[in-house]
Design an enzyme around this catalytic site. Structure first.
Site, short mmCIF file in Angstrom:
data_model
loop_
_atom_site.label_atom_id
_atom_site.label_comp_id
_atom_site.label_asym_id
_atom_site.label_seq_id
_atom_site.Cartn_x
_atom_site.Cartn_y
_atom_site.Cartn_z
N SER A 45 0.83 -1.20 0.00
CA SER A 45 0.00 0.00 0.00
C SER A 45 0.86 1.25 0.00
CB SER A 45 -0.87 -0.02 1.26
OG SER A 45 -1.44 1.24 1.49
N LYS A 86 2.04 -3.85 6.63
CA LYS A 86 2.44 -3.75 5.21
C LYS A 86 3.95 -3.54 5.12
CE LYS A 86 -1.58 -4.33 3.34
NZ LYS A 86 -1.87 -5.65 2.72
N TYR A 108 -1.99 -1.62 11.19
CA TYR A 108 -2.27 -2.10 9.84
C TYR A 108 -1.15 -1.68 8.88
CZ TYR A 108 -3.82 -1.59 5.06
OH TYR A 108 -3.84 -1.59 3.69
C1 UD1 Z 1 -6.97 4.11 4.10
C2 UD1 Z 1 -5.75 3.78 4.90
C3 UD1 Z 1 -4.77 3.10 4.03
C4 UD1 Z 1 -5.37 1.86 3.41
C5 UD1 Z 1 -6.62 2.24 2.66
C6 UD1 Z 1 -7.31 1.00 2.13
C7 UD1 Z 1 -5.60 5.56 6.61
C8 UD1 Z 1 -4.78 6.67 7.11
N1 UD1 Z 1 -5.18 4.98 5.48
O1 UD1 Z 1 -6.59 5.02 3.09
O2 UD1 Z 1 -3.64 2.75 4.77
O3 UD1 Z 1 -4.46 1.25 2.58
O4 UD1 Z 1 -7.51 2.95 3.51
O5 UD1 Z 1 -8.36 0.59 2.88
O6 UD1 Z 1 -6.62 5.24 7.16
N2 UD1 Z 1 -12.91 10.46 3.93
C9 UD1 Z 1 -13.93 11.33 4.23
N3 UD1 Z 1 -15.11 10.81 4.69
C10 UD1 Z 1 -15.30 9.47 4.88
C11 UD1 Z 1 -14.24 8.58 4.57
C12 UD1 Z 1 -13.05 9.12 4.09
O7 UD1 Z 1 -13.80 12.54 4.09
O8 UD1 Z 1 -16.38 9.06 5.33
C13 UD1 Z 1 -11.66 11.01 3.40
C14 UD1 Z 1 -10.45 10.69 4.27
O9 UD1 Z 1 -10.28 11.65 5.26
C15 UD1 Z 1 -9.34 10.68 3.24
C16 UD1 Z 1 -10.03 10.22 1.95
O10 UD1 Z 1 -11.41 10.42 2.15
O11 UD1 Z 1 -8.86 11.97 3.07
C17 UD1 Z 1 -9.79 8.76 1.62
O12 UD1 Z 1 -10.11 7.99 2.78
P1 UD1 Z 1 -10.18 6.39 2.75
O13 UD1 Z 1 -11.06 5.95 1.66
O14 UD1 Z 1 -10.50 5.94 4.13
O15 UD1 Z 1 -8.71 5.96 2.34
P2 UD1 Z 1 -7.29 6.39 2.98
O16 UD1 Z 1 -7.45 6.98 4.31
O17 UD1 Z 1 -6.58 7.19 1.95
#
Ligand code: UD1
Length: 344
Positions: A127, A156, A152
């Site tokens: 990842s 990785k 987690y």
């Molecule tokens: C997360 C994990 C990452 C993992 C990946 C796959 C973290 C810090 N990272 O990535 O290690 O490999 O998931 O499952 O958790 N967001 C919102 N609202 C929501 C959900 C997300 O605003 O309800 C935003 C988050 O703040 C982020 C972006 O969307 O900025 C992407 O979030 P997400 O889909 O959870 O992925 P990552 O956090 O990038």
């Protein structure tokens, strides 16, 4: 028929799409999955999409004897694609030992069994989380590995090291580490996609569940980041494109084309898209208005990260192809199909 490939976690989100692409490319697939975060019906859907039913064994990769028996039953497995792992960041903070035991133990079992059964290589699901917040964007494979933000993420990093150490010790295997950015979307057939357990933690499943009315409102975690619109930036990669990267990695490995015994590739689009851009892109692609609100930052989030995928483009000959618009539409069609099937 090409070589036989073992896919652990093959009924999961990325695994199921990869099984389809492997079969489309002529490989014979054996799936091992403990169904902890997926369903046996996925095997039927894989068959429906690809016209081929993969072999399926319900098994936990921590079960060494069970794995040994799978290699004995399906003689001649040439390579493994190892997806099976626990992947919820928040849960890993609550239950670190579960994550270390599961994610590290599963890989170690596979690595130990590979030489015994003549398995030549392993493609590992890594990842972009290993980079933390990179100092330079877009991030290349040479960027330093930063201290993991969660157990987690640490699994990785450690698993990459375990593979490197095993190969360095002279184990007769090769490995390709694929560092995924943010996989989203679903199969164009809407028969395969992401099926979160409970409340989704990731952005797109939460977004599509909000759009269809399962969730009331999508929370955007922060609009005060140092980015053009203040929301976080990610590299959203279509899951079918991502699946295809595994097929080319397996081809490279089994055709003896690897330049080094352990190779690492970023698998992303090369384009950073903000959370707000993604939301508006979804509204535009589907015509569905989304109920969302800006809330505070989520602990542990990286401000911005996107890939430099040049190495994968040049060396693997792989490139992300699907537009963000089509990808978001596929995620929506999958959510609609789940409702039609009475699942969510
Ligand atoms: C997360 C994990 C990452 C993992 C990946 C796959 C973290 C810090 N990272 O990535 O290690 O490999 O998931 O499952 O958790 N967001 C919102 N609202 C929501 C959900 C997300 O605003 O309800 C935003 C988050 O703040 C982020 C972006 O969307 O900025 C992407 O979030 P997400 O889909 O959870 O992925 P990552 O956090 O990038």
């Amino acid at each position: 028929m090409k070589e036989r490939i073992l896919v652990t976690g093959g009924t999961g989100y990325i695994g199921s799409h990869t099984v389809v692409e492997l079969q489309n490319a002529g490989y014979e697939v054996v799936i091992v999955d403990n169904l902890s975060n997926s369903n046996a019906d996925v095997v039927d859907n894989i068959e429906q999409v690809s016209g081929i039913r993969p072999a399926f064994e319900k098994l936990d990769c921590l079960d060494m004897a069970g794995l040994d028996a799978v290699f004995a039953k399906y003689q001649g497995i040439k390579a493994i694609i190892h997806f099976a792992a626990s992947k919820a960041v928040g849960e890993s903070v609550q239950k670190p030992l579960l994550y270390y035991r599961n994610n590290l133990g599963s890989l170690i079992n596979l690595l130990e069994l590979m030489p015994k059964h003549g398995v030549e290589g392993i493609v590992f699901s890594s990842s972009c989380t290993v980079y933390g917040q990179p100092d330079q964007l877009p991030v290349t494979e040479e960027a330093p590995i930063k201290k993991a933000e969660s157990p987690y993420g640490n699994t990785k990093q450690i698993n990459e090291e375990i593979i490197r150490d095993d190969v360095a010790s002279g184990a007769p295997i090769q490995a390709i580490l694929l560092r995924y950015f943010n996989p989203i979307g679903a199969h164009p057939s809407a028969l395969l996609g992401e099926l979160p357990n409970g409340v989704p933690q990731n952005l797109v499943p939460y977004l599509t569940q909000t759009a269809i009315g399962i969730r009331e409102k999508l929370s955007v975690f922060g609009d005060d980041y140092n980015t053009p619109d203040g929301s976080c930036i990610r590299d959203f990669i279509n899951v079918v494109d991502l699946a295809k990267a595994h097929v080319v990695a397996i081809g490279r490995m089994l055709e003896g084309k690897q330049a080094e015994k352990v190779e690492v590739f970023n698998i992303g689009t090369g384009r950073g898209v903000s959370v707000l851009e993604l939301i508006h892109g979804f509204e535009k692609a589907t015509g569905v208005k989304l109920n969302y609100q800006i809330v505070g930052r989520r602990a542990g989030d990286i401000e911005q990260v996107w890939a430099n995928p040049e190495r994968a483009n040049k060396v693997l000959g792989w490139k992300a192809e699907t537009s963000l618009e089509d990808t978001l539409r596929s995620a929506w069609n999958w959510q609609l199909k789940l409702r039609e099937r009475g699942i969510q």
